[in-house]
Design an enzyme around this catalytic site. Sequence first.
Site, mmCIF file in Angstrom:
data_model
loop_
_atom_site.group_PDB
_atom_site.id
_atom_site.type_symbol
_atom_site.label_atom_id
_atom_site.label_comp_id
_atom_site.label_asym_id
_atom_site.label_seq_id
_atom_site.Cartn_x
_atom_site.Cartn_y
_atom_site.Cartn_z
ATOM 1 N N HIS A 128 35.238 58.036 19.997
ATOM 2 C CA HIS A 128 35.354 57.192 18.721
ATOM 3 C C HIS A 128 35.676 57.752 17.640
ATOM 4 O O HIS A 128 35.165 57.425 16.493
ATOM 5 C CB HIS A 128 33.995 56.449 18.411
ATOM 6 N N ASN A 201 30.162 47.504 21.364
ATOM 7 C CA ASN A 201 31.634 47.621 21.720
ATOM 8 C C ASN A 201 32.350 46.493 21.485
ATOM 9 O O ASN A 201 31.601 45.395 21.128
ATOM 10 C CB ASN A 201 31.887 48.412 23.158
ATOM 11 N N HIS A 392 23.288 55.330 15.175
ATOM 12 C CA HIS A 392 22.379 55.532 15.936
ATOM 13 C C HIS A 392 21.711 54.350 16.537
ATOM 14 O O HIS A 392 21.139 53.733 15.679
ATOM 15 C CB HIS A 392 21.233 56.718 15.478
ATOM 16 N N TYR A 415 22.606 60.423 19.820
ATOM 17 C CA TYR A 415 23.315 60.130 18.553
ATOM 18 C C TYR A 415 22.866 61.077 17.510
ATOM 19 O O TYR A 415 23.409 61.607 16.791
ATOM 20 C CB TYR A 415 23.210 58.729 18.194
HETATM 21 FE FE1 HDE Z 1 28.249 55.891 22.132
HETATM 22 N N1 HDE Z 1 28.324 57.682 21.275
HETATM 23 N N2 HDE Z 1 27.485 56.786 23.727
HETATM 24 N N3 HDE Z 1 28.171 54.232 23.269
HETATM 25 N N4 HDE Z 1 29.267 55.012 20.758
HETATM 26 C C1 HDE Z 1 29.065 58.141 20.065
HETATM 27 O O1 HDE Z 1 28.158 59.217 18.405
HETATM 28 C C2 HDE Z 1 26.677 58.083 23.790
HETATM 29 C C3 HDE Z 1 27.873 54.046 24.577
HETATM 30 C C4 HDE Z 1 29.374 53.747 20.360
HETATM 31 O O2 HDE Z 1 31.569 54.436 14.990
HETATM 32 C C5 HDE Z 1 28.918 59.436 19.654
HETATM 33 O O3 HDE Z 1 28.377 59.493 16.109
HETATM 34 C C6 HDE Z 1 26.305 58.322 25.095
HETATM 35 C C7 HDE Z 1 27.596 52.624 24.777
HETATM 36 C C8 HDE Z 1 30.125 53.634 19.286
HETATM 37 O O4 HDE Z 1 30.327 56.148 14.349
HETATM 38 C C9 HDE Z 1 27.719 59.904 20.685
HETATM 39 C C10 HDE Z 1 26.305 57.234 25.852
HETATM 40 C C11 HDE Z 1 27.955 51.878 23.522
HETATM 41 C C12 HDE Z 1 30.266 54.830 18.611
HETATM 42 C C13 HDE Z 1 27.617 58.855 21.833
HETATM 43 C C14 HDE Z 1 27.174 56.102 24.918
HETATM 44 C C15 HDE Z 1 28.648 53.035 22.583
HETATM 45 C C16 HDE Z 1 29.873 55.646 19.613
HETATM 46 C C17 HDE Z 1 29.993 60.119 19.380
HETATM 47 C C18 HDE Z 1 25.967 56.859 27.114
HETATM 48 C C19 HDE Z 1 28.458 50.512 23.391
HETATM 49 C C20 HDE Z 1 30.963 54.984 17.562
HETATM 50 C C21 HDE Z 1 30.035 60.223 17.610
HETATM 51 C C22 HDE Z 1 24.490 56.855 27.394
HETATM 52 C C23 HDE Z 1 26.907 49.838 23.387
HETATM 53 C C24 HDE Z 1 30.061 55.038 16.183
HETATM 54 C C25 HDE Z 1 28.575 59.714 17.372
HETATM 55 C C26 HDE Z 1 30.595 55.278 15.012
HETATM 56 C C27 HDE Z 1 29.654 57.054 19.136
HETATM 57 C C28 HDE Z 1 26.999 59.079 22.974
HETATM 58 C C29 HDE Z 1 27.315 55.006 25.470
HETATM 59 C C30 HDE Z 1 29.124 52.795 21.385
HETATM 60 C C31 HDE Z 1 28.356 61.222 21.358
HETATM 61 C C32 HDE Z 1 25.544 59.694 25.510
HETATM 62 C C33 HDE Z 1 27.050 51.958 25.991
HETATM 63 C C34 HDE Z 1 30.720 52.178 18.768
HETATM 64 O O5 HDE Z 1 26.710 60.543 20.204
#
Ligand code: HDE
Length: 754
Positions: A128, A201, A392, A415
């Site tokens: 993202h 999402n 988060h 997060y």
């Molecule tokens: Fe994320 N995800 N994610 N994700 N995600 C990040 O956090 C993560 C997942 C989502 O505009 C990271 O700040 C793991 C699902 C959005 O700043 C990180 C898993 C969904 C955004 C991270 C998921 C999301 C992130 C990277 C699996 C939809 C952007 C930078 C368990 C429900 C937020 C950050 C923004 C961002 C980890 C799966 C949505 C690495 C470990 C499912 C919208 O922490």
Amino acid sequence: MSKAPHNKEMSHDAPSTGPDSAKPGLDSLAPADDSHQPLAKPTSPGKQPTAPGSLKAPNTHNAKIDALETFRKGSENFPLTTNQGTRIADDQNALRAGTRGPTLLEDFILREKITHFDHERIPERIVHARGSAAHGYFQPYRDMSDITKADFLRFPEQLTPVFVRFSTVQGSAGSADTVRDIRGWATKFYTQEGVFDLVGNNTPVFFIQDAHKFPDFVHAVKPEPHNDIPQGQSAHDTFWDYVSLQPETLHNVIWAMSDRGIPRSYRTMEGFGIHTFRFINAEDQATFVRFHWKPVAGKASLLWDEAQKLAGRDPDFHRRDLWEAIEAGDFPEYELGVQLIPEEDEFKFDFDLLDATKLIPEELVPVELIGKMVLNRNPDNFFAETEQVAFHPGHIVPGIDFTNDPLLQGRLFSYTDTQISRLGGPNFHEIPINRPLCPYHNFQRQGMHRIDIDTNPANYEPNSINDNWPRETPPSPHRGGFKSYQERIEGHKVRERSPSFGEYYSQPRLFWNSQTPVEQQHIIAAFSFELSKVARAYIRERVVDHLVHIDVSLANSVAENLGITLSDEKMHTAPPKDVNGLKKDASLSLYAIPNGTVKGRQVALLVSDGAVAADVLAILQELGAHGVHARLLAAHMGQIHADDGSTLPIDGTFSSLPSLTFDAVIVPDGNIDSLLLSGDARYFLLEAYKHLKVIALSGDARRFKAQFALSDHEREEGIIEDSKAEGVLMSEFLSAMAAHRIWSRSQKAQSVPA
Ligand code: HDE
């Protein structure tokens, strides 16, 4: 602040922290002269925010809605200084020994400037990375306290400030907006009970079921490790290899291959919280909940050819659209929806509610719309706000709680961890965009970049030195301390997936069956395109073998495009079971249920010298009356001369603002000869035709029909024509545009080479 009270009232009033509250103490140290005052009265001390309160009667909370004002600083009429406030006399030259001599190490102004510059980047988000954001507010439609005690959902008159960041997943911060990808949709609610982040999402399901797989999934979809190709796209071997070996990905994959993967704009996207959460009411009763965002503008997507071309012609297409809509006062609006499932219904479904690769069909559990979010202010500073915002899923408030969805549980760790490395330490919550709007007090007060100056002499609890402040708040029906839902858990420690997560094809089939024929064709084309970019033939075949289990006709069409022949046995594969007896759910399609309004859409008017002024005026008036934005395009910038001698200012040229950036086109009457001679103008119209856009031709402009292989007398849906613009032409044009595109043209448009 230096002599701050010990906050014994536990008030929920304005934050007692922040630079402004520190001012009294600092003022007494300030020099007697006015060296820190503006040189003259600033005329515009920074951008004036649009106050959401002005849209609806403000209450005490709304007064704080623009809390960032405390931190915003303009610099008009202020002298240039170092970071320490020393005024700079010469910002053009480094200090050197003689005009042609060596630069001196002593030059503290140069050193500070270059050092700061050297550190101007922070690590981009691992996923993202590319995003854009906006401020706004959320307002509930009704008091939800029968279901949740969350304060921000209890008072229909209460506005809660929000900050929303939309993003792509795969590409780096500089990648194009319109690539085929999932879009992130993260909303920060600054509630009076703390920050609540809904980090979702634009699809209601995710690719994997267990957080443990996330690093592998992300490695596979990111550019290939040896050459870092391709950027922002899933069309490559490692992604499809992973998909072919992990059938749980298929459901989200088919969403990504559908038109959902290439949204028209952030204004026309649906959003989903994905995981099942819990609402908790004042009686501690729990209800399962899945969150939805429904765009008031309706759902709409790009065509693949448009998306690809836009990646080059306007890589900021979505970012620009969001920004310009807000600047124009067309505030994007979304309704918050919830699917509520009583605890006793947990096992009523053919799938597991804890499985994030499964959606709950709206036919089975309707979405109740519970409030509206309006995005009405652009950020002032991309870095300070959009880049530094830290979301988060674990930022949560009383009345909302987690479930045991294994994907959600893993996110709860990830997060905070990532923000610490991205934002340089554990105090990222003090960055203005991340600060809660309600007071926050605890005993964590050290670490990198601490901003608050805590004056409490005790930094531990229990303490008697400060009468044990800040103290815990017992849970209570309203404004109490957070209490986790008391779910009874029993089980062996295992690394094992529940068998209820083990079916992968029924839901993708439901999605496939719910699409309109045009959308199905787009899905076939997307799979075919992506897999044609996969170099290893065995990976292509393995994916097609999975598609067979979703739908044989889908698999066969993709196979044909890839030159694969399906065996008889595969052609007779039995379809998976229906989802709770359901064959279709229209809500899964973008277009099965007509939706949306024309408000905020973009229309191009192609003009040249001699355009009929009355025609242009009639068009502009009618579009304006419906909130549609018009831009006048010509072969050159500047102005053109209309038939009555008046001049018309030009917004762009046929090539600088391509048809890709518009929803529809109108050619007004007058001097069509020169337009017909212009390759750019003809390309513009042919491309709009290919992309199924509504085209209106007024008066002499009807001669353009020949470009679309239409004779003078032939009529075709979506080519709106009349002798003048005033009257029926515009009303037909507007109602055709409401359907987004002229789908009936799909077949014919394929022969257009543009
Ligand atoms: Fe994320 N995800 N994610 N994700 N995600 C990040 O956090 C993560 C997942 C989502 O505009 C990271 O700040 C793991 C699902 C959005 O700043 C990180 C898993 C969904 C955004 C991270 C998921 C999301 C992130 C990277 C699996 C939809 C952007 C930078 C368990 C429900 C937020 C950050 C923004 C961002 C980890 C799966 C949505 C690495 C470990 C499912 C919208 O922490």
